[in-house]
Design a protein around this motif. Sequence first.
Motif, short mmCIF file in Angstrom:
data_model
loop_
_atom_site.label_atom_id
_atom_site.label_comp_id
_atom_site.label_asym_id
_atom_site.label_seq_id
_atom_site.Cartn_x
_atom_site.Cartn_y
_atom_site.Cartn_z
N VAL A 156 0.86 -1.18 0.00
CA VAL A 156 0.00 0.00 0.00
C VAL A 156 0.90 1.24 0.00
N ALA A 157 0.31 2.38 -0.25
CA ALA A 157 1.07 3.62 -0.38
C ALA A 157 1.95 3.88 0.84
N GLY A 158 3.23 4.11 0.59
CA GLY A 158 4.14 4.52 1.64
C GLY A 158 4.74 3.41 2.48
N PHE A 159 4.37 2.15 2.19
CA PHE A 159 4.92 1.05 2.99
C PHE A 159 5.86 0.21 2.12
N ASP A 160 7.07 -0.05 2.63
CA ASP A 160 8.10 -0.78 1.88
C ASP A 160 7.94 -2.28 2.11
N VAL A 161 7.27 -2.95 1.19
CA VAL A 161 7.03 -4.39 1.35
C VAL A 161 8.32 -5.18 1.11
N TYR A 162 9.24 -4.64 0.32
CA TYR A 162 10.52 -5.32 0.12
C TYR A 162 11.27 -5.42 1.45
N ALA A 163 11.26 -4.35 2.22
CA ALA A 163 11.92 -4.37 3.53
C ALA A 163 11.25 -5.38 4.45
N ALA A 164 9.92 -5.49 4.36
CA ALA A 164 9.19 -6.47 5.19
C ALA A 164 9.59 -7.89 4.81
N ILE A 165 9.70 -8.15 3.51
CA ILE A 165 10.11 -9.47 3.04
C ILE A 165 11.56 -9.75 3.47
N LYS A 166 12.41 -8.76 3.32
CA LYS A 166 13.82 -8.93 3.68
C LYS A 166 13.99 -9.25 5.16
N SER A 167 13.11 -8.74 6.00
CA SER A 167 13.19 -9.00 7.45
C SER A 167 12.98 -10.49 7.76
N CYS A 168 12.40 -11.22 6.80
CA CYS A 168 12.14 -12.65 6.99
C CYS A 168 13.17 -13.50 6.24
N ARG A 169 14.30 -12.93 5.86
CA ARG A 169 15.23 -13.58 4.94
C ARG A 169 15.78 -14.90 5.45
N ASP A 170 15.84 -15.09 6.77
CA ASP A 170 16.34 -16.35 7.31
C ASP A 170 15.48 -17.54 6.90
N LEU A 171 14.21 -17.27 6.56
CA LEU A 171 13.29 -18.33 6.14
C LEU A 171 13.23 -18.46 4.62
N LEU A 172 13.82 -17.52 3.91
CA LEU A 172 13.63 -17.45 2.46
C LEU A 172 14.79 -18.08 1.70
N LEU A 173 14.47 -18.76 0.62
CA LEU A 173 15.48 -19.32 -0.26
C LEU A 173 15.87 -18.31 -1.34
N ASN A 174 14.93 -17.43 -1.65
CA ASN A 174 15.19 -16.41 -2.68
C ASN A 174 14.16 -15.30 -2.52
N PHE A 175 14.55 -14.07 -2.81
CA PHE A 175 13.60 -12.96 -2.80
C PHE A 175 14.20 -11.79 -3.55
N GLY A 176 13.35 -10.88 -3.96
CA GLY A 176 13.81 -9.68 -4.65
C GLY A 176 12.64 -8.78 -4.96
N GLY A 177 12.94 -7.54 -5.34
CA GLY A 177 11.83 -6.65 -5.70
C GLY A 177 12.08 -5.20 -5.40
N HIS A 178 10.98 -4.47 -5.22
CA HIS A 178 10.98 -3.02 -5.01
C HIS A 178 10.17 -2.69 -3.76
N THR A 179 10.00 -1.40 -3.55
CA THR A 179 9.21 -0.93 -2.40
C THR A 179 7.79 -1.48 -2.42
N TYR A 180 7.15 -1.50 -3.60
CA TYR A 180 5.73 -1.85 -3.67
C TYR A 180 5.44 -3.24 -4.21
N ALA A 181 6.46 -3.96 -4.68
CA ALA A 181 6.22 -5.30 -5.22
C ALA A 181 7.47 -6.15 -5.02
N ALA A 182 7.27 -7.39 -4.63
CA ALA A 182 8.40 -8.29 -4.41
C ALA A 182 7.99 -9.72 -4.73
N GLY A 183 8.99 -10.55 -4.98
CA GLY A 183 8.77 -11.98 -5.18
C GLY A 183 9.58 -12.74 -4.16
N LEU A 184 9.13 -13.95 -3.83
CA LEU A 184 9.83 -14.72 -2.80
C LEU A 184 9.62 -16.21 -2.99
#
Length: 583
Positions: free
Chosen positions: A398-426
């Motif tokens: 949503v406007a003004g919220f960095d979802v990439y940073a939110a995804i990155k905060s879970c990186r210990d559980l992730l095998l792969n991730f990438g993206g931008h402020t408003y859209a990411a893949g994982l």
Amino acid sequence: MHFKWNYIAPTAQEQAAARELGEKLSMSPILAQLLIQRGITTESAAKRFFKPQLSNLINPFLMKDMDVAVDRLNDAMGRKERVMVYGDYDVDGCTAVALVYKFLRLFYSNIDYYIPNRYDEGYGVSRKGIEYARETGVKLIIILDCGIKAIDEIAYAKELGIDFIICDHHVPDEAMPPAVAILNPKRPDDRYPFKHLCGCGVGFKFMQGWAKNNGIPFSKLSPFLDFCAVSIAADLVPVVEENRIMAYYGLKQLNQNPSLGLKAIIEVCNLANRELSMSEICFRIGPRINASGRMENGRESVELLVENDYANALEKARHIDQYNEQRKDIDKQMTEEANLIVSKLETQKHQSSIVLYDENWKKGVVGIVASRLTEIYYRPTVVLTRDGDLASGSARSVAGFDVYAAIKSCRDLLLNFGGHTYAAGLTLRWDDIPKFKTLFQQYVEEHIAPEQTEATLHIDALIDFKDISKKFFHDLKNFSPFGPECTKPVFATLGVYDYGTSKVVGREQEHIKLELVDSKSSTIVNGIAFGQSAAARYIKSKRAFDIAYTLEANVFKRNQVQLQIEDIRAEEACTPTDTPPEE
């Protein structure tokens, strides 16, 4: 009726500045105020804004590694090495591959292109793609719109004697792949002054640098800007500074002499003989280019975009259009299923994020479903599907919220991730979804502001119908191209009435065709309110209401302005959120 209206009235000082700027530009002070809101406060700055110049494109050699990338490509050509142009399967990746491949093909024939299959190979650099390159004798891969995290894959390619030039715009990790050159303005050690290029934009800058180094006139490259305009619109990057210049001239190219592949899509979309804007790209052209990668293989989109025979291009465009129809059906079904899940989750109402997963959902459509849910519930959303023992999916924000940073905060559980402020893949293990859901929700809860979970409509100006003259609309069109950070202005008019002829329209009677008057003039204004038929009874009651809208050209009557209604208020609710001080 779904939005909180946000309008900040200009101060007396701001109004005076707008009047002064408006006089200098022979423009309504209302529109001059919009310029000031965009940080454009002088006559010279306004002229640069309204008439972007290609000469103001940034020197490509300011981008780190540009000289290395150009030298490596020159060496490849000098040694007659086989070159592969490799890209992601979305609009940005496909347009980037088409641009670089078509431009280089003018000067060099030992060149191929490759788009990975979303379902067999997944996102980014794949072993299968590298093996194909090895088997076909490729020595240099130019990779576009991905690759910045492909450390192991590019190291493997290096062992095989295959070099990589990365052209990416996604946020890099601290460690980067062992490529010959990495062109990415988001590199922390890159001093390139504009950080918001799309993947196709980075590819364009590479070609600009290569052409400049080889004495090739820019006029040979500029016709490919239509690909950049499509990519900028579809990838939702800010339409400011260098992106604005590329989008401005790319739209001109798209309207006057588009590449044959894009021309065929325009024909299939029934957009021929219409002036195309960024909106038509976002909602009509982009989804069709995306559709082949979502449903089958993105290579088909590139085959269309590089086609040099119009009859063949039309046939391919119609085929891709069929993919888009299939995609829409699956999208609708998955969104309905997801809505049903959300409606059954009582706890979801109190949470600030949504994480949904279903092993039967189609991998290529989860991003669209995440976007739909974000629009409906106004929460950062992750939608996942199953791929063997793994889960893969997409996140939207949503406007003004960095979802990439939110995804990155879970990186210990992730095998792969990438993206931008408003859209990411994982990608993560299927069994780790519950842990991910908890961590993601915790991060969102701690970092999102309450107002970010409300659907807010930002009103740029309060106007009366008498303000909407032909000159006003003509001057407003010069603010385009519109997009993130240069949004189409939203106006509000308070106390309007049905003229008596408004009616419900549409196959399912879901829209309202409006004929309105306001309390300050007898001017009758036409409008359309998509999906807002619930307001029809109130409108027909002859009571006053408020409207928020954008101004559009009437498709059927080109000289007539039409209101596209964003929201309808049954009573005056558009009050300033910040009362200006008395002066």
